[in-house]
Design a protein around this motif. Structure first.
Motif, mmCIF file in Angstrom:
data_model
loop_
_atom_site.group_PDB
_atom_site.id
_atom_site.type_symbol
_atom_site.label_atom_id
_atom_site.label_comp_id
_atom_site.label_asym_id
_atom_site.label_seq_id
_atom_site.Cartn_x
_atom_site.Cartn_y
_atom_site.Cartn_z
ATOM 1 N N LEU A 28 44.166 39.147 42.018
ATOM 2 C CA LEU A 28 42.802 39.403 42.356
ATOM 3 C C LEU A 28 42.020 39.800 41.030
ATOM 4 C CD1 LEU A 28 43.265 41.392 45.583
ATOM 5 C CD2 LEU A 28 42.197 39.161 45.389
ATOM 6 N N ARG A 264 41.130 36.856 49.896
ATOM 7 C CA ARG A 264 40.557 35.339 49.491
ATOM 8 C C ARG A 264 40.111 34.818 50.862
ATOM 9 N NH1 ARG A 264 43.822 35.546 44.626
ATOM 10 N NH2 ARG A 264 42.163 35.302 42.907
ATOM 11 N N ALA A 267 37.229 36.687 52.138
ATOM 12 C CA ALA A 267 36.040 36.422 51.312
ATOM 13 C C ALA A 267 35.463 35.156 51.822
ATOM 14 C CB ALA A 267 36.295 36.586 49.822
ATOM 15 N N LEU A 274 33.855 37.249 45.642
ATOM 16 C CA LEU A 274 35.434 37.751 45.798
ATOM 17 C C LEU A 274 35.288 39.263 45.233
ATOM 18 C CD1 LEU A 274 38.595 37.621 46.430
ATOM 19 C CD2 LEU A 274 38.814 36.425 44.573
ATOM 20 N N CYS A 278 36.244 42.953 46.893
ATOM 21 C CA CYS A 278 37.418 43.702 46.521
ATOM 22 C C CYS A 278 36.676 45.255 46.066
ATOM 23 C CB CYS A 278 37.983 43.315 44.941
ATOM 24 S SG CYS A 278 39.061 41.741 45.143
#
Length: 292
Positions: A28, A264, A267, A274, A278
């Protein structure tokens, strides 16, 4: 060095499972936190210990986690591991499926008192997972589950800790008991499994909704609708490892390093950037559990 406890290589239906760990996904761009994992449970054909699993998670952008112990041996193990690994906070409780047998043996009071004592550890930040599970519980065990749930809610109030809820096939009763007892200020639905209407109800009540790898499953359209209906600032993410491994590795052992697959997918479902997602997930997790 902390080592997970061994577990048989079958899923909850008893079918054989692929025990090799999946490959690591793309990391990420910003850190997120796995807010529900069971590092005490081994479910793989490798010999990875807790340090290995935490290092793999950090490489994937999952630098911290909340370790959940949901029976007395797991709760004791959890308190011990917190002193070894600063990446971890802990949660301890009696899983709802534990309550009927403890009550039948006359041991529920004693077990809850031990949870109360273990919860004094400064890195234990959660009473959980507690709640109701009607998937396996016959009618005779429901009263014991509900009594255990109520007592865990009271313990969360008493200690000032967050509450993590296990809710399986028991949505109405879970919500009712939370209303009757008064939900703690920081209440988390672990592995949220309700529909969009329930997500809206929980969001209006101020509850946090934690999504696991189940949100990636092909047949999880209603769960993705629930994700879209939830309050954006009340979203969390988890593995429930070693269970609930996200697509495309469903059925193989889960671990925190696989959270990028879930994030993901979240999102994409939300149409969210993304990095922004996060950051929101991490902020909400820290709101619930405090500083590491």
């Amino acid at each position: 060095m902390s080592t997970p406890r061994a577990r048989s290589g079958t899923d909850e239906q008893g079918r054989g499972r692929e025990l090799r760990r999946p490959p690591a996904p793309e990391p990420l761009p910003l850190e997120v936190i796995d807010n529900h994992t069971h590092l005490d449970v081994a479910d793989s054909d490798d010999s990875a210990d807790v340090e290995d699993l935490l290092a793999a998670a950090a490489r994937a952008g999952v630098g911290r986690a909340v370790q959940i112990g949901c029976d007395l041996p797991a709760a004791r193990w959890t308190v011990g591991v917190l002193d070894e690994h600063p990446q971890l906070l802990g949660g301890i409780a009696l899983h709802p499926n534990e309550a009927p047998s403890l009550a039948e043996a006359g041991e529920l009071d004693q077990a809850i008192e031990e949870i109360r004592s273990l919860a004094a550890h400064p890195r234990v930040r959660v009473i959980g997972e507690t709640g109701l599970d009607y998937f396996r519980t016959p009618p005779a065990g429901v009263a014991a589950q509900q009594e255990s749930f109520r007592r865990h809610i009271r313990l969360a109030h008493e200690t000032g800790l967050a509450l993590q809820i296990h809710d399986r096939d028991a949505h109405a009763d879970v919500l009712r008991i939370l209303r009757e007892e008064g939900a703690p200020e920081r209440t988390v639905f672990h592995c949220f499994s309700g529909d969009a209407a329930m997500a809206r109800e929980c969001s209006e009540a101020g509850y946090y909704l934690s999504f696991s790898g189940t949100v990636t499953f092909k047949n999880a359209g209603p769960l993705r609708e629930a994700l879209r209906a939830a309050a954006p600032d009340r979203l969390l993410v988890e593995t429930d490892a070693p269970f609930l491994t996200p697509t495309p590795y469903r059925g193989r052992p889960n671990a925190s390093y696989l959270i990028p697959l879930t994030v993901r997918s979240m999102a994409e479902t939300l149409g969210a950037d993304l990095e922004e997602l996060c950051a929101r997930l991490t902020s909400a997790t820290e709101d619930v559990y405090g500083p590491w």
